[in-house]
Design an enzyme around this catalytic site. Structure first.
Site, short mmCIF file in Angstrom:
data_model
loop_
_atom_site.label_atom_id
_atom_site.label_comp_id
_atom_site.label_asym_id
_atom_site.label_seq_id
_atom_site.Cartn_x
_atom_site.Cartn_y
_atom_site.Cartn_z
N ASN A 49 0.87 -1.17 0.00
CA ASN A 49 0.00 0.00 0.00
C ASN A 49 0.91 1.22 0.00
O ASN A 49 1.52 1.54 1.01
CB ASN A 49 -0.90 -0.01 1.25
CG ASN A 49 -1.74 1.25 1.36
OD1 ASN A 49 -1.79 2.06 0.44
ND2 ASN A 49 -2.39 1.43 2.51
N TRP A 50 0.99 1.87 -1.15
CA TRP A 50 1.90 3.03 -1.26
C TRP A 50 1.37 4.25 -0.54
O TRP A 50 2.09 5.24 -0.38
CB TRP A 50 2.10 3.37 -2.74
CG TRP A 50 3.01 2.43 -3.48
CD1 TRP A 50 3.69 1.35 -2.97
CD2 TRP A 50 3.35 2.51 -4.87
NE1 TRP A 50 4.43 0.76 -3.96
CE2 TRP A 50 4.24 1.44 -5.14
CE3 TRP A 50 3.00 3.36 -5.92
CZ2 TRP A 50 4.78 1.21 -6.41
CZ3 TRP A 50 3.53 3.14 -7.18
CH2 TRP A 50 4.42 2.07 -7.42
N LYS A 51 0.09 4.25 -0.16
CA LYS A 51 -0.53 5.43 0.46
C LYS A 51 -0.31 6.64 -0.46
O LYS A 51 -0.31 6.47 -1.67
CB LYS A 51 0.01 5.63 1.88
CG LYS A 51 -0.15 4.34 2.72
CD LYS A 51 0.10 4.51 4.18
CE LYS A 51 -0.11 3.15 4.87
NZ LYS A 51 0.03 3.22 6.31
N HIS A 76 -9.50 1.31 4.92
CA HIS A 76 -8.22 1.41 5.63
C HIS A 76 -8.41 2.31 6.85
O HIS A 76 -9.20 3.27 6.81
CB HIS A 76 -7.15 1.99 4.69
CG HIS A 76 -5.77 1.90 5.27
ND1 HIS A 76 -5.31 2.79 6.20
CD2 HIS A 76 -4.78 1.01 5.07
CE1 HIS A 76 -4.07 2.45 6.55
NE2 HIS A 76 -3.72 1.37 5.88
N GLU A 136 -6.74 4.65 7.98
CA GLU A 136 -6.51 6.07 7.70
C GLU A 136 -7.73 6.70 7.04
O GLU A 136 -8.04 7.87 7.27
CB GLU A 136 -5.24 6.24 6.84
CG GLU A 136 -3.98 5.95 7.66
CD GLU A 136 -2.81 5.38 6.88
OE1 GLU A 136 -2.81 5.46 5.64
OE2 GLU A 136 -1.89 4.85 7.53
N GLU A 143 -5.19 -4.99 10.43
CA GLU A 143 -4.13 -4.02 10.69
C GLU A 143 -4.37 -3.31 12.02
O GLU A 143 -5.13 -2.34 12.08
CB GLU A 143 -4.09 -2.96 9.57
CG GLU A 143 -3.81 -3.51 8.19
CD GLU A 143 -3.23 -2.43 7.28
OE1 GLU A 143 -2.09 -2.60 6.85
OE2 GLU A 143 -3.89 -1.41 7.04
N GLY A 155 2.81 2.10 10.79
CA GLY A 155 3.76 3.21 10.66
C GLY A 155 4.52 3.52 11.94
O GLY A 155 5.15 4.56 12.06
N SER A 177 3.62 -2.32 10.07
CA SER A 177 5.08 -2.36 10.18
C SER A 177 5.70 -3.67 9.69
O SER A 177 6.76 -4.08 10.19
CB SER A 177 5.53 -2.05 11.61
OG SER A 177 5.11 -0.75 11.99
N GLY A 180 3.00 -1.17 4.17
CA GLY A 180 3.07 0.25 3.87
C GLY A 180 4.49 0.67 3.54
O GLY A 180 4.97 0.45 2.43
N GLY A 181 5.17 1.23 4.52
CA GLY A 181 6.52 1.78 4.33
C GLY A 181 7.47 0.89 3.55
O GLY A 181 8.14 1.37 2.61
P1 13P Z 1 3.23 0.31 7.58
O1 13P Z 1 3.69 -0.99 6.96
O2 13P Z 1 3.99 1.49 7.10
O3 13P Z 1 3.13 0.19 9.06
O4 13P Z 1 1.74 0.55 7.04
C1 13P Z 1 0.80 -0.46 7.19
C2 13P Z 1 -0.41 -0.10 6.45
O5 13P Z 1 -1.18 0.73 6.87
C3 13P Z 1 -0.66 -0.78 5.17
O6 13P Z 1 -1.94 -0.54 4.71
#
Ligand code: 13P
Length: 248
Positions: free
Chosen positions: A9-11, A94, A96, A166, A172, A212, A233-234
């Site tokens: 997930n590149w956000k 998600h 967020e 999640e 994050g 993470s 994510g990251g």
């Molecule tokens: P991180 O891997 O950066 O913690 O993000 C997780 C996430 O929200 C993937 O959708």
């Protein structure tokens, strides 16, 4: 048998040209990957990403979608628009989106139904806050998210949905849930689905862990009984790291 899915997930990261370059680089590194590979890119990157991924084993998904067919919803994107440009997956609910854009369990359910109606595979996110974990209501809270997300879905449709667990406190933060913590919630989600449908259906729905996930912990997480991959994510923004996760 559920195949492991490594989803990035590149956000809100990468422009279309960066997306094209990253997918071209990733393509070569994951062409023989053990796991299924999927990337959720920002809307404007989708056409470039779909084109770059053509003919490869990388699937492309959007990070959100509206639940109506069309109409006066300024700034929104419909399922049909995604479908027409070759997108196969869509991330729904998600944390967020729930936190910053007021998504609710009901909009999540409406979006899941709309995605399925249009032949897109929805990946539904759920997860508790640190406060909810400390208050020992994790299982109750997630079961209610799952029950509403799957409301009125037939067994056939439920089998097409992917779930991503999640925990918000792990997103994050660099604080990964332990494999046992992640697996026990994924198992409970599966039991909840077995209650709604049946054991066999629940056993065939993919449940991912996210929060993470990195190249060092992915293999251990993916080896757990009820964890069928990761939503990353990251670490998905680093081609080398993500390609390791695709092979974990
Ligand atoms: P991180 O891997 O950066 O913690 O993000 C997780 C996430 O929200 C993937 O959708």
């Amino acid at each position: 048998m559920r195949k492991i899915l490594a989803a990035g997930n590149w956000k809100m990261n990468n422009t279309p040209s960066q997306a094209e370059a990253m997918i071209n680089e990733l393509k070569a590194k994951v062409k023989d990957a053990k796991n299924d590979v999927l990337i959720f890119t920002p809307f404007v990157c989708l056409p470039a990403a779909v084109k770059a991924a053509e003919g490869s084993n990388i699937k492309i998904g959007a990070q959100n979608m509206h639940f109506e067919d069309k109409g006066a919803f300024t700034g929104e994107i419909s399922a049909q628009m995604l479908k027409e440009i070759g997108v196969e997956y869509v991330l729904i609910g998600h944390s967020e989106r729930r936190e910053y854009f007021a998504e609710t369990d009901d909009t999540v359910n409406a979006k899941v139904i709309q995605a399925l109606k249009n032949g897109l595979t929805p990946m539904v996110c759920c997860g508790e806050t640190l406060k909810q974990r400390e208050d020992t209501i994790t299982f109750d809270f997630i079961r209610s998210q799952i029950k509403i997300a799957f409301r009125s879905l037939s067994k056939e449709d439920a089998l097409k949905v992917v779930v991503a667990y999640e925990p918000i406190w792990a997103i994050g933060t660099g604080k990964v849930a332990t494999s046992e913590q992640a697996d026990e919630v994924c198992r409970d989600i599966r039991e909840c689905l077995a209650g709604i449908y049946d054991e066999e259906t629940a056993a065939n729905i993919r449940i991912l862990y996210g929060g993470s996930v990195n190249k060092d912990c992915a293999a251990e997480l993916f080896a757990m009984n009820d964890i069928d991959g990761g939503l990353v994510g990251g670490a998905s923004l680093k081609v080398e790291d993500f390609s390791i996760i695709c092979n974990a």
